[in-house]
Write an enzyme that holds these catalytic residues in place. Structure first.
Site: not given
Ligand code: CP
Length: 303
Positions: A51-52, A80, A101, A129
């Site tokens: 999703r993100t 590396k 991320r 998040h």
């Molecule tokens: N909700 C969420 O962060 O989903 P993903 O881990 O798929 O990005």
């Protein structure tokens, strides 16, 4: 230049503006179709995501911009031994904004300190998040009509769930919020969060049984047990199916309660619940695109 590391980086007034923009984008997508022409978003994902990453990419494409990036540390020069600081200095030469991320808490903050483009924390370890929180707040505001005067049940892995930690911080700035934390003993909400709530005088309860408090909730925020953050598989197996929201449990809830989940889901919500009008987690994923469109425009100074 502005980064987004935590949902608290925006005031509630700024969030209102962001959500107004996101709602306008939802209604009038065509008006924004060229606003990011000539701009590039880099998605630097050192941890898995559906999703993100894809909603960031969809958001930039909807705005007429372009996308570059990697979806796995193994396919980047991190494999590396390249540091996050060096990587972001290089990415700054290629893109106008970066969503990152990382499994290590604080890594996007390190990147932001060395970056010459805005950096968005797209999830750092078990910490924060923020864009999921923006998604959650936009979903609640759009579907429930308000962000204050709510009784919110958060259920599942409250220890490792970064979406839960970010959401509690964000909601704690609104009036008349009451939290019900529903978790097994081993996955209780961390003390630093309950300490923050005590200091602010925000009421909360901790319970183990979902059935006990579901009738009193305006919102139920379900979460997955975070397998990737457990130290041993035995504990994960023992706890993973502790909560399963099915129609029998949902029948105890009010007709206007909303069920949210940041997704991915494993077993914690039965698929039979998906067709109930209270289940809004797929709509929530759609709101994630609108709020990321609004965020990209805001951080690029285009809105
Ligand atoms: N909700 C969420 O962060 O989903 P993903 O881990 O798929 O990005």
């Amino acid at each position: 230049m502005r980064h987004l590391m935590s949902p608290l980086d925006f005031t509630t007034g700024e969030l209102d503006k962001l959500f107004d923009l996101a709602n306008d984008m939802e209604k009038h997508m065509e008006r924004y179709a060229h606003i990011c022409e000539g701009k590039k978003l880099a998605t630097c994902f050192y941890e898995p995501s559906t999703r993100t990453r894809l909603s960031f990419e969809a958001a930039m494409l909807n705005l007429g911009g372009q996308v570059i990036g990697f979806s796995d540390a193994a396919s980047s020069s991190a494999s590396k031994g390249e540091s996050v600081s060096d990587t972001i200095r290089v990415i700054s030469c290629y893109a106008d904004i970066c969503a990152m991320r990382h499994p290590k808490e604080g890594a996007p903050m390190v990147a932001a300190q060395r970056s010459s483009i805005p950096v968005i924390n797209a999830g750092d370890g078990g910490h924060q998040h923020p864009t999921q929180t923006l998604t959650d707040l936009l979903t609640i505001r759009s579907l429930q009509g308000r962000l204050s005067g709510l009784t919110i049940g958060l259920c599942g892995d409250l220890k490792f769930g970064r979406t839960v930690h970010s959401l509690i911080h964000a909601l704690s700035r609104y009036d008349d919020i009451h939290f019900i934390f529903i978790s097994p003993e081993e996955l209780r909400i961390p003390d630093y969060i309950t300490d923050m709530l005590k200091a602010k005088g925000i009421p909360y309860e901790e319970v183990i049984r979902l059935e006990e408090r579901i009738p009193s909730l305006d919102l139920l925020y379900m979460t997955r047990v975070q397998r990737e953050r457990f130290f041993n598989e035995e504990d994960y197996v023992r706890l993973k199916d502790f909560y399963i929201l099915d129609m029998a449990k949902l029948s105890l809830a009010r007709e206007d309660m909303l069920v949210l989940h940041p997704l991915p889901r494993v077993n914690e919500i039965s698929v039979e619940v998906d067709d109930d009008p209270r289940a809004v987690y797929f709509k929530q994923a759609q709101y994630g695109v609108y709020v990321r469109m609004a965020l990209i425009c805001t951080l690029l100074g285009l809105a």
